[in-house]
Design a protein around this motif. Structure first.
Motif, PDB file in Angstrom:
ATOM      1  N   TYR A  53      16.631 -77.088  26.486  1.00  0.00           N
ATOM      2  CA  TYR A  53      16.965 -76.350  27.921  1.00  0.00           C
ATOM      3  C   TYR A  53      15.971 -75.374  28.241  1.00  0.00           C
ATOM      4  N   ARG A  54      15.308 -74.850  27.399  1.00  0.00           N
ATOM      5  CA  ARG A  54      14.157 -73.881  27.855  1.00  0.00           C
ATOM      6  C   ARG A  54      13.114 -74.663  28.646  1.00  0.00           C
ATOM      7  N   ALA A  55      12.652 -75.671  28.186  1.00  0.00           N
ATOM      8  CA  ALA A  55      11.360 -76.373  28.763  1.00  0.00           C
ATOM      9  C   ALA A  55      12.001 -76.877  30.150  1.00  0.00           C
ATOM     10  N   ILE A  68       8.028 -71.175  26.179  1.00  0.00           N
ATOM     11  CA  ILE A  68       9.526 -71.061  26.519  1.00  0.00           C
ATOM     12  C   ILE A  68      10.493 -69.849  25.752  1.00  0.00           C
ATOM     13  N   ARG A  69       9.496 -68.994  25.025  1.00  0.00           N
ATOM     14  CA  ARG A  69      10.477 -68.254  24.071  1.00  0.00           C
ATOM     15  C   ARG A  69      10.511 -66.880  24.881  1.00  0.00           C
ATOM     16  N   LYS A  70       9.862 -66.859  26.234  1.00  0.00           N
ATOM     17  CA  LYS A  70      10.104 -65.660  26.977  1.00  0.00           C
ATOM     18  C   LYS A  70      11.538 -65.462  27.109  1.00  0.00           C
ATOM     19  N   MET A  72      17.139 -68.245  32.259  1.00  0.00           N
ATOM     20  CA  MET A  72      17.157 -69.471  33.020  1.00  0.00           C
ATOM     21  C   MET A  72      17.827 -70.836  32.502  1.00  0.00           C
ATOM     22  N   ALA A  73      17.607 -70.804  30.981  1.00  0.00           N
ATOM     23  CA  ALA A  73      18.032 -71.671  30.335  1.00  0.00           C
ATOM     24  C   ALA A  73      19.448 -71.759  30.232  1.00  0.00           C
ATOM     25  N   SER A  74      20.091 -70.678  30.387  1.00  0.00           N
ATOM     26  CA  SER A  74      21.583 -70.506  30.240  1.00  0.00           C
ATOM     27  C   SER A  74      22.005 -70.961  31.512  1.00  0.00           C
ATOM     28  N   ALA A 109      20.612 -73.083  33.895  1.00  0.00           N
ATOM     29  CA  ALA A 109      20.446 -74.299  33.908  1.00  0.00           C
ATOM     30  C   ALA A 109      21.258 -75.095  33.171  1.00  0.00           C
ATOM     31  N   ALA A 110      21.799 -74.603  31.988  1.00  0.00           N
ATOM     32  CA  ALA A 110      22.459 -75.586  31.105  1.00  0.00           C
ATOM     33  C   ALA A 110      23.814 -75.769  31.460  1.00  0.00           C
ATOM     34  N   ALA A 111      24.366 -75.127  32.561  1.00  0.00           N
ATOM     35  CA  ALA A 111      25.736 -75.112  32.998  1.00  0.00           C
ATOM     36  C   ALA A 111      25.680 -76.331  33.817  1.00  0.00           C
ATOM     37  N   VAL A 156      21.188 -81.635  34.042  1.00  0.00           N
ATOM     38  CA  VAL A 156      20.382 -81.029  32.806  1.00  0.00           C
ATOM     39  C   VAL A 156      20.800 -81.308  31.651  1.00  0.00           C
ATOM     40  N   ARG A 157      22.102 -81.391  31.447  1.00  0.00           N
ATOM     41  CA  ARG A 157      22.975 -81.746  30.098  1.00  0.00           C
ATOM     42  C   ARG A 157      22.971 -83.219  30.185  1.00  0.00           C
ATOM     43  N   ASP A 158      22.942 -84.093  31.083  1.00  0.00           N
ATOM     44  CA  ASP A 158      22.962 -85.385  30.850  1.00  0.00           C
ATOM     45  C   ASP A 158      21.480 -85.992  30.571  1.00  0.00           C
ATOM     46  N   ASP A 212      20.535 -77.452  15.856  1.00  0.00           N
ATOM     47  CA  ASP A 212      21.345 -76.140  16.459  1.00  0.00           C
ATOM     48  C   ASP A 212      21.507 -76.254  17.842  1.00  0.00           C
ATOM     49  N   GLY A 213      22.542 -75.557  18.508  1.00  0.00           N
ATOM     50  CA  GLY A 213      22.569 -75.395  19.847  1.00  0.00           C
ATOM     51  C   GLY A 213      23.888 -74.724  20.052  1.00  0.00           C
ATOM     52  N   ARG A 214      24.704 -75.090  21.265  1.00  0.00           N
ATOM     53  CA  ARG A 214      25.892 -74.770  21.660  1.00  0.00           C
ATOM     54  C   ARG A 214      27.080 -75.536  21.355  1.00  0.00           C
ATOM     55  N   LYS A 257      25.979 -61.158  28.530  1.00  0.00           N
ATOM     56  CA  LYS A 257      25.942 -61.989  29.883  1.00  0.00           C
ATOM     57  C   LYS A 257      25.978 -63.527  29.483  1.00  0.00           C
ATOM     58  N   ARG A 258      24.936 -63.641  28.454  1.00  0.00           N
ATOM     59  CA  ARG A 258      24.484 -65.186  28.140  1.00  0.00           C
ATOM     60  C   ARG A 258      25.636 -65.652  27.445  1.00  0.00           C
ATOM     61  N   ASP A 259      26.431 -64.869  26.453  1.00  0.00           N
ATOM     62  CA  ASP A 259      27.835 -65.368  25.739  1.00  0.00           C
ATOM     63  C   ASP A 259      28.723 -65.866  26.944  1.00  0.00           C
ATOM     64  N   HIS A 302      31.791 -70.121  29.384  1.00  0.00           N
ATOM     65  CA  HIS A 302      32.843 -70.447  30.042  1.00  0.00           C
ATOM     66  C   HIS A 302      32.337 -71.296  31.117  1.00  0.00           C
ATOM     67  N   ARG A 303      31.230 -72.011  31.054  1.00  0.00           N
ATOM     68  CA  ARG A 303      30.999 -73.246  31.854  1.00  0.00           C
ATOM     69  C   ARG A 303      31.852 -74.323  31.748  1.00  0.00           C
ATOM     70  N   ASP A 304      31.597 -74.963  32.591  1.00  0.00           N
ATOM     71  CA  ASP A 304      32.866 -76.088  32.707  1.00  0.00           C
ATOM     72  C   ASP A 304      32.384 -77.489  31.788  1.00  0.00           C
TER      73      ASP A 304
HETATM   74  O1   DC Z   1      19.294 -71.299  21.637  1.00  0.00           O
HETATM   75  P1   DC Z   1      18.559 -70.835  22.911  1.00  0.00           P
HETATM   76  O2   DC Z   1      18.863 -69.478  23.021  1.00  0.00           O
HETATM   77  O3   DC Z   1      17.298 -71.169  22.605  1.00  0.00           O
HETATM   78  O4   DC Z   1      19.372 -71.670  24.154  1.00  0.00           O
HETATM   79  C1   DC Z   1      18.990 -71.320  25.388  1.00  0.00           C
HETATM   80  C2   DC Z   1      19.990 -71.656  26.465  1.00  0.00           C
HETATM   81  O5   DC Z   1      20.362 -72.907  26.563  1.00  0.00           O
HETATM   82  C3   DC Z   1      21.448 -71.100  26.051  1.00  0.00           C
HETATM   83  O6   DC Z   1      21.832 -69.844  26.571  1.00  0.00           O
HETATM   84  C4   DC Z   1      22.251 -71.984  26.420  1.00  0.00           C
HETATM   85  C5   DC Z   1      21.763 -73.293  26.494  1.00  0.00           C
HETATM   86  N1   DC Z   1      22.001 -74.337  25.631  1.00  0.00           N
HETATM   87  C6   DC Z   1      22.899 -75.190  25.601  1.00  0.00           C
HETATM   88  O7   DC Z   1      23.835 -74.938  26.642  1.00  0.00           O
HETATM   89  N2   DC Z   1      23.285 -76.081  24.705  1.00  0.00           N
HETATM   90  C7   DC Z   1      22.664 -76.241  23.581  1.00  0.00           C
HETATM   91  N3   DC Z   1      22.918 -77.298  22.674  1.00  0.00           N
HETATM   92  C8   DC Z   1      21.711 -75.436  23.462  1.00  0.00           C
HETATM   93  C9   DC Z   1      21.241 -74.570  24.382  1.00  0.00           C
END
Ligand code: DC
Length: 220
Positions: free
Chosen positions: A35-37, A85-87, A93-95, A97-99, A103-105, A123-125, A174-176, A181-183
């Motif tokens: 997601y960061r990329a 991507i660690r910045k 922005m990844a958070s 974009a991930a909504a 991007v998810r597809d 690992d992820g969400r 904010k990130r939590d 809460h995304r759909d």
């Molecule tokens: O784990 P991270 O902080 O590197 O992830 C960055 C963002 O990517 C996180 O805020 C939400 C998104 N993400 C996601 O939606 N689903 C995942 N499986 C991994 C990350």
């Protein structure tokens, strides 16, 4: 064999997943890095992340490759972006974009194919809830906002930065909120996941819980 570890930002997922994978001889797959990329591409190309058509177009122009050179390396259109991507800005922005659905597809099949071909700790969400619902082991790893902010603060100080604690806590909250809460595929504990609050646990204690063997026992 697939082990899924989900949880909020800063819960220690990557440290734990990396250590567990090493101990078990599995591959550690950091899906956040993918997601960061995409987020880095969005930033560099000044794409409006709230415009789904623009985001979809961007996703079709993006080639992401994951290579395992000791640890996971992420290539964005042929360029190794693992450090960039660690910045903080890229994570935020990844958070966002991930909504977005495109991007998810875009990342789902990549994540599932790596898990199908390898023994992984991923690992992820949404790994236990959506990407790998059949994973043999699932964990939901979390820690209090305060603990997560303190860990992040120390990390940044070690990097030579002068972080602002209040800002870090606000970013985490904010990130939590965004991730939970995304759909599509929001962060939540899978029903069959083991809940671990790492606030008062050492890294070793958490890894032990996941691998079932302590490093002290291993050394014997
Ligand atoms: O784990 P991270 O902080 O590197 O992830 C960055 C963002 O990517 C996180 O805020 C939400 C998104 N993400 C996601 O939606 N689903 C995942 N499986 C991994 C990350």
């Amino acid at each position: 064999m697939n082990i899924a570890i989900d949880g909020p930002a800063g819960a220690g997922k990557s440290t734990i997943a990396k250590a567990a994978a090493k101990r078990l001889g599995y591959i550690y797959v950091d899906t956040g890095a993918m997601y960061r990329a995409i987020a880095l591409y969005i930033i560099e190309n000044e794409i409006d992340v709230e415009n789904e058509d623009e985001v979809a177009e961007a996703c079709s122009a993006i080639d992401i490759q994951i290579k395992y050179e000791d640890i996971q390396q992420v290539y964005l259109n042929g360029r190794n972006v693992s450090a960039e991507i660690r910045k903080e800005a890229v994570g935020n922005m990844a958070s966002r974009a991930a909504a977005k659905k495109p991007v998810r597809d875009r990342l789902l099949s990549l994540q599932r194919s790596i898990a199908a071909e390898n023994d992984v700790v991923m690992d992820g969400r949404d790994i236990g809830t959506f990407v790998l619902p059949e994973a043999e082991q699932k964990y939901y790893l979390t820690a209090s906002v305060k603990t997560r902010a303190e860990r992040r603060y120390r990390e940044l100080v070690e990097k030579g930065e002068t972080p602002d604690m209040a800002q870090i806590e606000a970013d985490i909250e904010k990130r939590d909120y965004q991730d939970m809460h995304r759909d599509i595929a929001p962060l939540k504990q899978a029903e069959d996941a083991v809940y671990i609050d790492s606030s008062d646990m050492t890294i070793d204690e958490v890894v032990e819980k996941i691998c079932g063997v302590s490093s002290a026992e291993e050394k014997k």
